[in-house]
Scaffold this active site. Structure first.
Site, PDB file in Angstrom:
ATOM      1  N   TYR A 258      44.697  35.167  63.913  1.00 53.47           N
ATOM      2  CA  TYR A 258      44.311  36.401  63.217  1.00 53.47           C
ATOM      3  C   TYR A 258      45.531  37.148  62.672  1.00 53.47           C
ATOM      4  O   TYR A 258      45.481  38.377  62.527  1.00 53.47           O
ATOM      5  CB  TYR A 258      43.500  37.308  64.154  1.00 53.47           C
ATOM      6  CG  TYR A 258      42.059  36.865  64.364  1.00 53.47           C
ATOM      7  CD1 TYR A 258      41.260  36.456  63.289  1.00 53.47           C
ATOM      8  CD2 TYR A 258      41.483  36.882  65.626  1.00 53.47           C
ATOM      9  CE1 TYR A 258      39.941  36.052  63.476  1.00 53.47           C
ATOM     10  CE2 TYR A 258      40.160  36.493  65.820  1.00 53.47           C
ATOM     11  CZ  TYR A 258      39.392  36.075  64.742  1.00 53.47           C
ATOM     12  OH  TYR A 258      38.083  35.692  64.914  1.00 53.47           O
TER      13      TYR A 258
ATOM     14  N   PHE B 119      42.067  47.439  64.463  1.00 52.58           N
ATOM     15  CA  PHE B 119      41.187  46.714  65.394  1.00 52.58           C
ATOM     16  C   PHE B 119      41.743  45.351  65.821  1.00 52.58           C
ATOM     17  O   PHE B 119      41.057  44.583  66.485  1.00 52.58           O
ATOM     18  CB  PHE B 119      39.787  46.548  64.777  1.00 52.58           C
ATOM     19  CG  PHE B 119      39.800  45.959  63.386  1.00 52.58           C
ATOM     20  CD1 PHE B 119      39.907  44.591  63.187  1.00 52.58           C
ATOM     21  CD2 PHE B 119      39.715  46.795  62.271  1.00 52.58           C
ATOM     22  CE1 PHE B 119      39.918  44.040  61.914  1.00 52.58           C
ATOM     23  CE2 PHE B 119      39.718  46.253  60.989  1.00 52.58           C
ATOM     24  CZ  PHE B 119      39.821  44.875  60.813  1.00 52.58           C
TER      25      PHE B 119
ATOM     26  N   HIS C 259      33.467  32.201  63.728  1.00 50.47           N
ATOM     27  CA  HIS C 259      34.575  32.182  62.780  1.00 50.47           C
ATOM     28  C   HIS C 259      34.397  30.940  61.920  1.00 50.47           C
ATOM     29  O   HIS C 259      33.993  29.884  62.431  1.00 50.47           O
ATOM     30  CB  HIS C 259      35.922  32.095  63.510  1.00 50.47           C
ATOM     31  CG  HIS C 259      37.033  31.718  62.572  1.00 50.47           C
ATOM     32  ND1 HIS C 259      37.650  32.635  61.765  1.00 50.47           N
ATOM     33  CD2 HIS C 259      37.574  30.510  62.266  1.00 50.47           C
ATOM     34  CE1 HIS C 259      38.546  32.013  61.011  1.00 50.47           C
ATOM     35  NE2 HIS C 259      38.515  30.721  61.289  1.00 50.47           N
TER      36      HIS C 259
ATOM     37  N   ARG D   8      24.943  35.249  60.400  1.00 58.13           N
ATOM     38  CA  ARG D   8      25.242  36.628  60.805  1.00 58.13           C
ATOM     39  C   ARG D   8      24.069  37.552  60.490  1.00 58.13           C
ATOM     40  O   ARG D   8      23.781  38.482  61.240  1.00 58.13           O
ATOM     41  CB  ARG D   8      26.537  37.083  60.123  1.00 58.13           C
ATOM     42  CG  ARG D   8      27.776  36.399  60.719  1.00 58.13           C
ATOM     43  CD  ARG D   8      28.988  36.522  59.830  1.00 58.13           C
ATOM     44  NE  ARG D   8      30.205  36.045  60.475  1.00 58.13           N
ATOM     45  CZ  ARG D   8      31.366  35.907  59.843  1.00 58.13           C
ATOM     46  NH1 ARG D   8      31.473  36.192  58.560  1.00 58.13           N
ATOM     47  NH2 ARG D   8      32.439  35.476  60.501  1.00 58.13           N
TER      48      ARG D   8
ATOM     49  N   LYS E  83      31.886  32.160  68.867  1.00 58.33           N
ATOM     50  CA  LYS E  83      32.606  33.226  69.563  1.00 58.33           C
ATOM     51  C   LYS E  83      31.989  33.509  70.943  1.00 58.33           C
ATOM     52  O   LYS E  83      30.855  33.116  71.218  1.00 58.33           O
ATOM     53  CB  LYS E  83      32.588  34.489  68.688  1.00 58.33           C
ATOM     54  CG  LYS E  83      33.338  34.308  67.367  1.00 58.33           C
ATOM     55  CD  LYS E  83      33.443  35.626  66.593  1.00 58.33           C
ATOM     56  CE  LYS E  83      34.272  35.451  65.325  1.00 58.33           C
ATOM     57  NZ  LYS E  83      34.568  36.729  64.656  1.00 58.33           N
TER      58      LYS E  83
ATOM     59  N   THR F 251      31.186  39.178  56.692  1.00 60.46           N
ATOM     60  CA  THR F 251      31.738  39.512  58.005  1.00 60.46           C
ATOM     61  C   THR F 251      30.857  40.472  58.805  1.00 60.46           C
ATOM     62  O   THR F 251      30.630  40.255  59.993  1.00 60.46           O
ATOM     63  CB  THR F 251      33.151  40.124  57.837  1.00 60.46           C
ATOM     64  OG1 THR F 251      33.910  39.274  56.983  1.00 60.46           O
ATOM     65  CG2 THR F 251      33.858  40.258  59.168  1.00 60.46           C
TER      66      THR F 251
ATOM     67  N   ASN G  43      30.293  38.863  65.491  1.00 56.50           N
ATOM     68  CA  ASN G  43      29.557  38.282  64.361  1.00 56.50           C
ATOM     69  C   ASN G  43      29.377  36.762  64.475  1.00 56.50           C
ATOM     70  O   ASN G  43      29.354  36.048  63.498  1.00 56.50           O
ATOM     71  CB  ASN G  43      30.221  38.691  63.042  1.00 56.50           C
ATOM     72  CG  ASN G  43      31.657  38.231  62.956  1.00 56.50           C
ATOM     73  OD1 ASN G  43      32.146  37.559  63.873  1.00 56.50           O
ATOM     74  ND2 ASN G  43      32.336  38.571  61.883  1.00 56.50           N
TER      75      ASN G  43
ATOM     76  N   ARG H 167      30.798  28.868  55.013  1.00 59.42           N
ATOM     77  CA  ARG H 167      30.944  30.318  54.777  1.00 59.42           C
ATOM     78  C   ARG H 167      29.630  30.918  54.252  1.00 59.42           C
ATOM     79  O   ARG H 167      29.258  32.029  54.611  1.00 59.42           O
ATOM     80  CB  ARG H 167      32.064  30.593  53.759  1.00 59.42           C
ATOM     81  CG  ARG H 167      33.461  30.215  54.220  1.00 59.42           C
ATOM     82  CD  ARG H 167      34.083  31.206  55.158  1.00 59.42           C
ATOM     83  NE  ARG H 167      34.390  32.490  54.559  1.00 59.42           N
ATOM     84  CZ  ARG H 167      35.026  33.466  55.204  1.00 59.42           C
ATOM     85  NH1 ARG H 167      35.429  33.300  56.463  1.00 59.42           N
ATOM     86  NH2 ARG H 167      35.267  34.611  54.625  1.00 59.42           N
TER      87      ARG H 167
ATOM     88  N   GLU I 198      44.044  25.620  60.633  1.00 58.39           N
ATOM     89  CA  GLU I 198      43.229  25.999  61.790  1.00 58.39           C
ATOM     90  C   GLU I 198      42.778  24.770  62.583  1.00 58.39           C
ATOM     91  O   GLU I 198      42.756  24.797  63.814  1.00 58.39           O
ATOM     92  CB  GLU I 198      42.015  26.821  61.330  1.00 58.39           C
ATOM     93  CG  GLU I 198      42.434  28.203  60.829  1.00 58.39           C
ATOM     94  CD  GLU I 198      41.289  29.047  60.296  1.00 58.39           C
ATOM     95  OE1 GLU I 198      40.153  28.520  60.179  1.00 58.39           O
ATOM     96  OE2 GLU I 198      41.525  30.234  60.012  1.00 58.39           O
TER      97      GLU I 198
HETATM   98  P1  ADP Z   1      35.791  36.585  58.607  1.00 65.82           P
HETATM   99  O1  ADP Z   1      35.601  36.227  60.065  1.00 65.82           O
HETATM  100  O2  ADP Z   1      34.457  36.920  57.957  1.00 65.82           O
HETATM  101  O3  ADP Z   1      36.577  35.553  57.827  1.00 65.82           O
HETATM  102  P2  ADP Z   1      38.149  38.330  58.705  1.00 65.82           P
HETATM  103  O4  ADP Z   1      39.032  37.137  58.673  1.00 65.82           O
HETATM  104  O5  ADP Z   1      38.412  39.444  57.733  1.00 65.82           O
HETATM  105  O6  ADP Z   1      36.593  37.961  58.546  1.00 65.82           O
HETATM  106  O7  ADP Z   1      38.207  38.996  60.150  1.00 65.82           O
HETATM  107  C1  ADP Z   1      38.281  38.197  61.301  1.00 65.82           C
HETATM  108  C2  ADP Z   1      37.382  38.794  62.379  1.00 65.82           C
HETATM  109  O8  ADP Z   1      37.863  40.094  62.721  1.00 65.82           O
HETATM  110  C3  ADP Z   1      35.942  39.022  61.927  1.00 65.82           C
HETATM  111  O9  ADP Z   1      35.132  37.872  62.044  1.00 65.82           O
HETATM  112  C4  ADP Z   1      35.488  40.128  62.857  1.00 65.82           C
HETATM  113  O10 ADP Z   1      35.160  39.613  64.145  1.00 65.82           O
HETATM  114  C5  ADP Z   1      36.760  40.956  62.984  1.00 65.82           C
HETATM  115  N1  ADP Z   1      36.789  42.059  62.018  1.00 65.82           N
HETATM  116  C6  ADP Z   1      37.129  42.010  60.710  1.00 65.82           C
HETATM  117  N2  ADP Z   1      37.039  43.199  60.112  1.00 65.82           N
HETATM  118  C7  ADP Z   1      36.605  44.056  61.099  1.00 65.82           C
HETATM  119  C8  ADP Z   1      36.313  45.460  61.142  1.00 65.82           C
HETATM  120  N3  ADP Z   1      36.429  46.243  60.066  1.00 65.82           N
HETATM  121  N4  ADP Z   1      35.890  45.970  62.330  1.00 65.82           N
HETATM  122  C9  ADP Z   1      35.781  45.202  63.427  1.00 65.82           C
HETATM  123  N5  ADP Z   1      36.049  43.885  63.457  1.00 65.82           N
HETATM  124  C10 ADP Z   1      36.453  43.319  62.309  1.00 65.82           C
END
Ligand code: ADP
Length: 153
Positions: free
Chosen positions: A49, A57, A115, A102, A9, A91, A112, A85, A126
């Protein structure tokens, strides 16, 4: 053998962590099958997303992914999706265990570091979204026989 998508990222590029994070996947034994730097658009992020489209958000996460270029990577290995993962951790960086990417490098839910695809269906979709077929490379890992037992792949 599975392929999975990793996105380094904007926070990772800005913090100078590209080498550090890539090294973790290489040290684990994953094969780098593709890597390129791209600037993401709102359009591609809305697709990527889409599962977050109802979240408050959503736009903020997309905006953060457009603040600088990203590095998209394809890593391959046995159970690569789950392996990546697990290396990434949960996350929210503040809750991620030390030793995970992370857990070691992030203080944030949003910022974080990477992805990582979360299932074989999403990995396929993807990888198609971010790579053309000729941007993914097949080659034999010189260390392959030392990474797996013969009945593991
Ligand atoms: P992951 O990346 O762990 O698979 P998700 O697909 O749920 O998680 O979310 C995609 C991205 O959106 C996350 O990596 C993070 O950057 C952001 N995100 C997810 N949940 C939140 C949250 N509650 N607050 C802020 N950013 C979030």
């Amino acid at each position: 053998m599975e392929k999975t998508l990793v996105i380094l990222k904007p926070c990772t590029l800005q913090r100078g962590l590209v080498g550090e994070i890539t090294k973790r996947f290489e040290c684990k034994g994953l094969r780098l099958a593709g890597m390129k730097m791209v600037r993401l658009t709102d359009e591609i992020l809305s697709e990527h997303y889409s599962h977050l489209s109802t979240k408050p958000f959503f736009q903020r996460v997309k905006d953060s992914m457009m603040t600088a270029p990203v590095v998209v990577c394809c890593f391959e290995g046995v159970d690569a999706i789950q392996v990546v993962r697990t290396l990434a951790g949960p996350t929210n960086g503040r809750l991620a265990a030390p030793g995970t990417i992370r857990g070691d490098f992030s203080m944030s839910f949003q910022e974080n570091i990477i992805h990582a695809s979360d299932s074989s269906e999403t990995a396929k979709a993807e990888l198609n979204r971010f790579f053309k077929p000729d941007e993914l490379f097949e080659y034999k890992q010189a260390t392959f026989e030392y990474l797996y037992a013969c009945d593991e792949y």
